[in-house]
Scaffold this motif. Structure first.
Motif, PDB file in Angstrom:
ATOM      1  N   GLN A  49     -17.769  -7.893  -0.359  1.00  0.00           N
ATOM      2  CA  GLN A  49     -17.805  -7.204   0.949  1.00  0.00           C
ATOM      3  C   GLN A  49     -18.412  -5.745   0.958  1.00  0.00           C
ATOM      4  O   GLN A  49     -18.174  -4.797  -0.155  1.00  0.00           O
ATOM      5  CB  GLN A  49     -16.342  -7.044   1.305  1.00  0.00           C
ATOM      6  N   LEU A  50     -19.278  -5.383   1.774  1.00  0.00           N
ATOM      7  CA  LEU A  50     -19.890  -4.290   2.043  1.00  0.00           C
ATOM      8  C   LEU A  50     -19.062  -3.114   2.745  1.00  0.00           C
ATOM      9  O   LEU A  50     -17.920  -3.421   3.263  1.00  0.00           O
ATOM     10  CB  LEU A  50     -21.201  -4.370   2.819  1.00  0.00           C
ATOM     11  N   ASP A  51     -19.406  -1.981   2.906  1.00  0.00           N
ATOM     12  CA  ASP A  51     -18.675  -1.021   3.332  1.00  0.00           C
ATOM     13  C   ASP A  51     -18.374  -1.098   4.932  1.00  0.00           C
ATOM     14  O   ASP A  51     -17.350  -0.827   5.551  1.00  0.00           O
ATOM     15  CB  ASP A  51     -18.974   0.484   3.362  1.00  0.00           C
ATOM     16  N   ASN A  52     -19.378  -1.988   5.589  1.00  0.00           N
ATOM     17  CA  ASN A  52     -19.065  -2.215   7.046  1.00  0.00           C
ATOM     18  C   ASN A  52     -18.362  -3.352   7.312  1.00  0.00           C
ATOM     19  O   ASN A  52     -18.254  -3.919   8.371  1.00  0.00           O
ATOM     20  CB  ASN A  52     -20.482  -2.252   7.602  1.00  0.00           C
ATOM     21  N   ASN A  97     -20.176 -21.171  15.729  1.00  0.00           N
ATOM     22  CA  ASN A  97     -20.683 -19.859  16.152  1.00  0.00           C
ATOM     23  C   ASN A  97     -20.645 -19.954  17.556  1.00  0.00           C
ATOM     24  O   ASN A  97     -20.483 -18.906  18.188  1.00  0.00           O
ATOM     25  CB  ASN A  97     -21.880 -19.525  15.635  1.00  0.00           C
ATOM     26  N   TYR A 157     -17.325 -12.560  13.918  1.00  0.00           N
ATOM     27  CA  TYR A 157     -18.596 -13.295  14.024  1.00  0.00           C
ATOM     28  C   TYR A 157     -19.759 -12.623  13.393  1.00  0.00           C
ATOM     29  O   TYR A 157     -20.778 -13.487  12.698  1.00  0.00           O
ATOM     30  CB  TYR A 157     -19.074 -13.162  15.663  1.00  0.00           C
ATOM     31  N   ALA A 158     -19.937 -11.435  13.359  1.00  0.00           N
ATOM     32  CA  ALA A 158     -21.100 -10.653  12.969  1.00  0.00           C
ATOM     33  C   ALA A 158     -21.163 -10.677  11.450  1.00  0.00           C
ATOM     34  O   ALA A 158     -22.122 -10.133  10.690  1.00  0.00           O
ATOM     35  CB  ALA A 158     -21.757  -9.329  13.633  1.00  0.00           C
ATOM     36  N   GLN A 188     -21.930 -25.095  11.197  1.00  0.00           N
ATOM     37  CA  GLN A 188     -21.888 -23.493  11.435  1.00  0.00           C
ATOM     38  C   GLN A 188     -22.464 -23.186  12.779  1.00  0.00           C
ATOM     39  O   GLN A 188     -21.742 -22.310  13.512  1.00  0.00           O
ATOM     40  CB  GLN A 188     -22.872 -23.092  10.454  1.00  0.00           C
ATOM     41  N   ASP A 189     -23.301 -23.924  13.350  1.00  0.00           N
ATOM     42  CA  ASP A 189     -23.834 -23.556  14.868  1.00  0.00           C
ATOM     43  C   ASP A 189     -22.600 -23.967  16.016  1.00  0.00           C
ATOM     44  O   ASP A 189     -22.536 -23.124  16.584  1.00  0.00           O
ATOM     45  CB  ASP A 189     -24.936 -24.532  15.094  1.00  0.00           C
ATOM     46  N   PRO A 193     -21.255 -15.809   7.944  1.00  0.00           N
ATOM     47  CA  PRO A 193     -21.422 -17.075   8.804  1.00  0.00           C
ATOM     48  C   PRO A 193     -20.061 -18.063   8.594  1.00  0.00           C
ATOM     49  O   PRO A 193     -19.049 -17.597   8.114  1.00  0.00           O
ATOM     50  CB  PRO A 193     -22.359 -17.719   7.988  1.00  0.00           C
ATOM     51  N   LYS A 205     -24.708  -3.461  -3.984  1.00  0.00           N
ATOM     52  CA  LYS A 205     -23.811  -3.025  -2.610  1.00  0.00           C
ATOM     53  C   LYS A 205     -24.112  -1.738  -2.294  1.00  0.00           C
ATOM     54  O   LYS A 205     -24.311  -1.299  -1.090  1.00  0.00           O
ATOM     55  CB  LYS A 205     -22.361  -3.054  -3.017  1.00  0.00           C
ATOM     56  N   ALA A 238     -26.680  -7.508  12.239  1.00  0.00           N
ATOM     57  CA  ALA A 238     -25.634  -8.367  12.268  1.00  0.00           C
ATOM     58  C   ALA A 238     -26.088  -9.931  11.868  1.00  0.00           C
ATOM     59  O   ALA A 238     -25.518 -10.439  11.482  1.00  0.00           O
ATOM     60  CB  ALA A 238     -24.897  -8.545  13.382  1.00  0.00           C
ATOM     61  N   THR A 245     -21.792 -10.387   1.520  1.00  0.00           N
ATOM     62  CA  THR A 245     -23.043 -10.629   1.090  1.00  0.00           C
ATOM     63  C   THR A 245     -22.761 -11.880  -0.030  1.00  0.00           C
ATOM     64  O   THR A 245     -21.809 -11.608  -0.908  1.00  0.00           O
ATOM     65  CB  THR A 245     -23.909  -9.478   0.310  1.00  0.00           C
ATOM     66  N   VAL A 246     -23.564 -12.860  -0.083  1.00  0.00           N
ATOM     67  CA  VAL A 246     -23.362 -13.990  -1.094  1.00  0.00           C
ATOM     68  C   VAL A 246     -23.920 -13.138  -2.770  1.00  0.00           C
ATOM     69  O   VAL A 246     -25.029 -12.472  -2.784  1.00  0.00           O
ATOM     70  CB  VAL A 246     -24.323 -15.087  -1.263  1.00  0.00           C
ATOM     71  N   ASP A 290     -25.130  -0.771   1.293  1.00  0.00           N
ATOM     72  CA  ASP A 290     -24.367   0.320   2.114  1.00  0.00           C
ATOM     73  C   ASP A 290     -25.354   1.375   2.703  1.00  0.00           C
ATOM     74  O   ASP A 290     -24.948   1.808   4.105  1.00  0.00           O
ATOM     75  CB  ASP A 290     -23.181   0.859   1.242  1.00  0.00           C
TER      76      ASP A 290
END
Lengths: 172, 172
Positions: free
Chosen positions: A153-156, A18, A28-29, A14-15, A32, B11, B29, A160-161, B15
């Motif tokens: 997936q969040l709105d942004n 990234n 990227y943000a 992962q490092d 992961p 969520k 991030a 999130t797991v 959000d």
């Protein structure tokens, strides 16, 4: 809500990913470094409970998976995506198949090319330049991955797991 | 490797928190909105296997936790941190205690004030201004959280989930 299923390689890979993604991947943000096992799909709160149960039973019958990277490749000219190519093996392909059958049935968008994206949305010139540089480096890596993750997936746009599933055939 | 233990709210609350974090939290991030249960600690690969086993047994004996936010608060003047204050309750305090006893024993850095950070590293003026604005809004929220997560930190400061633990007392 939108869900997806991924493998996270160990911290070391992962490092490494990234170090490229920081410059070359606009996602990227948001998440992961990961290997996508099932592309984003919609599910209700109720549906995801059933999916989660199904994923537990998939995980219980599979063994940890060898994750081997030998080289950097790209989907160009179809898509200006640069990635760490993950060598296919039976265990990985079986997990992918399990995640697209039974109650998880869905046609994958593309044929399954296991990979960890390190750059995307590059211009043609950037693409050729970056790929040329990266191909000169030694990115050989091998590890054993014993888990996969269901994310939402969040709105942004960030992920999130929701839950981790451990590949533990024979360990119960 | 550095590990931490958190709750992710659902969520909807993530959000909401992100709508503030985007502007006010430099960690925006690096990790989704979360409630820290155990602050970052070092563990080896071997140690984390034992910790993970311990966390599974903690999760098996606890029930889902009510997560209620009534207001926005801050750690000022000690720390210019703005957060959604999570009302303490027995289940949440018990989980926190379990994560600081037995083989997970460690003295918490601060007394446990359950919260979801939405802003940090603000100047005093920014702090007062933002807090004044936010306090006028209704941020009441209530939900049931049935899982917590063990995460590890990458070199770039971002956190990846290692494992999810489901609070399932009586469900086995």
């Amino acid at each position: 809500m939108k869900y997806g299923i991924v493998l996270f390689p160990a911290k070391k890979l992962q490092d490494l990913a990234n170090s490229y993604r920081k410059r070359y991947d606009p996602h990227y943000a948001l998440i992961p470094p990961h290997l996508t096992l099932k592309t984003p799909f919609e599910a209700s709160d109720e549906e995801v409970k059933a999916i989660s149960k199904e994923l537990r039973s998939v995980a219980n019958k599979l063994s940890p998976i060898k994750l081997e990277v030998q080289k950097i490749s790209s989907f160009s000219p179809v898509n200006n995506v640069i990635y760490l190519k993950v060598e296919p093996n039976d265990e990985l392909m079986e997990l992918h198949t399990e995640l697209h059958s039974g109650s998880l049935d869905s046609k994958p968008e593309y044929s399954f090319v296991p990979h960890i994206t390190i750059g995307q949305k590059l211009s043609d010139a950037e693409m050729a330049d970056v790929l040329g540089q990266l191909k000169m480096q030694d990115n050989h890596h091998i590890e054993l991955v014993d888990r996969f993750h269901l994310l939402y997936q969040l709105d942004n746009g960030a992920w999130t797991v929701y839950e981790t599933f451990i590949l533990e055939k024979g360990e119960l």
